[in-house]
Structures are given as C-alpha cells and as structure tokens.
Design a protein around this motif. Sequence first.
Motif, PDB file in Angstrom:
ATOM      1  N   GLU A   1       0.828  -1.218   0.000  1.00  0.00           N
ATOM      2  CA  GLU A   1       0.000   0.000   0.000  1.00  0.00           C
ATOM      3  C   GLU A   1       0.860   1.265   0.000  1.00  0.00           C
ATOM      4  OE1 GLU A   1      -3.531   0.172   0.028  1.00  0.00           O
ATOM      5  OE2 GLU A   1      -3.267  -1.938  -0.491  1.00  0.00           O
ATOM      6  N   ASP A   2       2.175   1.119   0.206  1.00  0.00           N
ATOM      7  CA  ASP A   2       3.021   2.307   0.358  1.00  0.00           C
ATOM      8  C   ASP A   2       4.415   2.013  -0.198  1.00  0.00           C
ATOM      9  OD1 ASP A   2       4.682   4.409   1.354  1.00  0.00           O
ATOM     10  OD2 ASP A   2       3.170   4.823   2.892  1.00  0.00           O
TER      11      ASP A   2
ATOM     12  N   GLU B   1       6.862   3.963  -0.910  1.00  0.00           N
ATOM     13  CA  GLU B   1       7.958   4.681  -0.238  1.00  0.00           C
ATOM     14  C   GLU B   1       8.454   3.868   0.968  1.00  0.00           C
ATOM     15  OE1 GLU B   1       8.722   9.327   0.775  1.00  0.00           O
ATOM     16  OE2 GLU B   1       6.990   8.432   1.775  1.00  0.00           O
TER      17      GLU B   1
END
Length: 215
Positions: free
Chosen positions: A48-49, A51
């Motif tokens: 979901e992320d 980074e």
Amino acid sequence: RLKALTEQQPVMLFMKGSPGAERCGFSRTIVGLLKEQGVPFGTFDILEDEEVRQGLKEFSKWPTYPQLYAKGKLIGGLDIIKELIEEDELKSSLGVGEPADLNTRLKALTEQQPVMLFMKGSPGAERCGFSRTIVGLLKEQGVPFGTFDILEDEEVRQGLKEFSKWPTYPQLYAKGKLIGGLDIIKELIEEDELKSSLGVGEPADLNTRLKALTE
C-alpha cells in the motif's frame, strides 16, 4: 517515519497484504506462525506504500519481506522466525512473555473481580475434587466470585505458583491478595471469618441486608 512505524506496536510485521488477506505465501506463513505462538503483533501492508516498501529495505539493510520488528529493532524474516521457534527463543527475542509481562498479566487476572478463584475447570464443570469442593463452599456462603481455569493456560498455571508462592490449586484471591487454598477457606468458614477476610459481607453490606429485612 520508518522508525515511528517500526515502533508503532511492541511487535510489528511488515508484510504483503494483511492477516487473513495475505498477498504472498511467506507473509501467510509468518502470520500463521505468530498466531500459533500466541504473539500479539501489529502489521503494515508494504504493497500500500511504495515509499515505505523501498525505504525499509535500506533502513533495515534487509532486502526482502516479510520483516518482523520488536520494539523498533529488526528481528528478521520468515527463516529467522522459524529458527527462533525451533530453538524456543521466539518470545524471548521479541521481549514478549517475559516475567515482567507475565507478572503484570497475573496481577491483572487476580484483580479481575473482587474475589477470584483460580481452579481446575469451571463452576459446574470442575476438573478436580478440591476445585469442586471450594466452589460449593463459596456458593453456600453466598460469596460472589469470578473464576479462571488454569488448565486452559499453562503459562498462568506455572506463573501463578511463583507469583503467589503457593504451590497448589485451587487458589482464592480477594482484591488481588492471595487468601489461600481449600484448607484455609474451610478454616475461615469454621471461624466465621471468610467474608471479613474476603472483604465481602462488611457492615455496608449488612446494612443493606438489614434494610431489606426491615422492609
């Protein structure tokens, strides 16, 4: 931000997907293992992320997922967890189930209700004669009490003996303080001191009873 995420809960799992909706076999396996071992943990879905997904590899110097952290420190991936389980070192490595944690839990359990009985089985389904007898006596005396079945939880069963310095069961507590086992309870009943020892049936309760009787 990564530091804060790894410290979000005492044990944090960075995985693909979430428990029950894992999106890779390794994540599914590690979730299953942690649950089997009774380890409470938080999760973060790295899919979901992006980074976080890329950043954490650099932050932890660990190139793959899942990654398990305890108190913000990387423990490792699936293989490491399997090794720790085999060597029975998982909980100590994660800092869970340590004496301090167990004592906190035992204290909370003994204070769960004003009078707590640690017994084998449960009222009506006692699994030893002493437990059956003490349940009967407490009911006869009109003492309200909560119970905990020590056969259902080996950690509590062993830990409480040490915690209370009392080697056998059943054990009766009042307001978190050990009163004793069956023999002590019998003695207190004979001396008509059970309720005062347990802090039930004190004058306030008596006044309530007298008021009810006069009405």
